[in-house]
Motif scaffolding. Structure first.
Motif, PDB file in Angstrom:
ATOM      1  N   SER A 183      52.233  62.407  72.928  1.00  0.00           N
ATOM      2  CA  SER A 183      52.608  61.117  73.574  1.00  0.00           C
ATOM      3  C   SER A 183      54.063  60.754  72.991  1.00  0.00           C
TER       4      SER A 183
ATOM      5  N   HIS B 106      58.754  60.203  74.482  1.00  0.00           N
ATOM      6  CA  HIS B 106      59.825  59.578  74.010  1.00  0.00           C
ATOM      7  C   HIS B 106      61.048  60.149  73.345  1.00  0.00           C
TER       8      HIS B 106
ATOM      9  N   GLU C 192      60.049  57.876  79.683  1.00  0.00           N
ATOM     10  CA  GLU C 192      59.609  56.978  78.887  1.00  0.00           C
ATOM     11  C   GLU C 192      58.367  56.530  79.624  1.00  0.00           C
TER      12      GLU C 192
ATOM     13  N   GLN D 209      55.552  58.729  78.527  1.00  0.00           N
ATOM     14  CA  GLN D 209      55.012  58.209  77.087  1.00  0.00           C
ATOM     15  C   GLN D 209      54.045  57.269  76.879  1.00  0.00           C
TER      16      GLN D 209
ATOM     17  N   ASN E 268      52.803  65.288  80.916  1.00  0.00           N
ATOM     18  CA  ASN E 268      53.912  65.045  80.572  1.00  0.00           C
ATOM     19  C   ASN E 268      55.221  65.674  81.177  1.00  0.00           C
TER      20      ASN E 268
END
Length: 157
Positions: free
Chosen positions: A18, A22, A67, A70, A112
């Protein structure tokens, strides 16, 4: 078959997965299009500032997608952790728990990558498929754990 239960280790690994999105976003913010580096003092305000720009460059759009990836990962982390815990409390087979945890982590890494790199409707649909696959995996573990408890085979709490 491994008798080592790796599923609990997958919970902090999910956190790393996660936060990785970021860290990638923050690295993108050093690009000249941003006119400065990431503001770690007020990261949410920084994101809002980038989002509010009238014209965003492709690198800014990628930053915002990273972002968002994340945020989505952190929003899904609790259901994954709860599924791991439920599966362990129900004493599901270690092989099942390890397979689930590994597959879930793989689906989130792919999610992601697709989220950050996707600019087309086709790839965004594939991203959604990976999201649903992770949720189905968590739901399956909850159902299997529930079945164990309904048969009276789980740990007495």
């Amino acid at each position: 078959m491994s008798s080592t239960n790796y599923s609990f280790y997958a919970i902090p690994a999910m956190w790393v997965t996660s936060i990785g999105a970021h860290f990638y976003a923050a690295s993108l913010s050093s690009h000249r299009d941003f006119g400065g580096s990431f503001d770690n003092v007020s990261p949410r305000e920084y994101n809002a500032k980038i989002r509010s720009l009238e014209k965003q460059t492709p690198i800014m759009a990628k930053y915002l997608r990273a972002e968002a990836a994340q945020a989505n990962s952190f929003e899904n982390w609790p259901i994954f952790a709860a599924a791991v815990i439920a599966g362990n409390v129900a004493r599901l087979p270690v092989a099942t728990l390890n397979l689930f945890a590994g597959a879930y982590l793989a689906s989130r890494v792919l999610y992601n990558v697709l989220y950050i790199g996707t600019t087309s409707p086709t790839l965004s649909a594939l991203r959604s498929v990976t999201y649903v696959a992770g949720i189905v995996g968590c739901s399956t573990i909850f159902i299997q754990a529930g079945n164990v408890f309904n048969k009276g085979l789980g740990l007495a709490l």
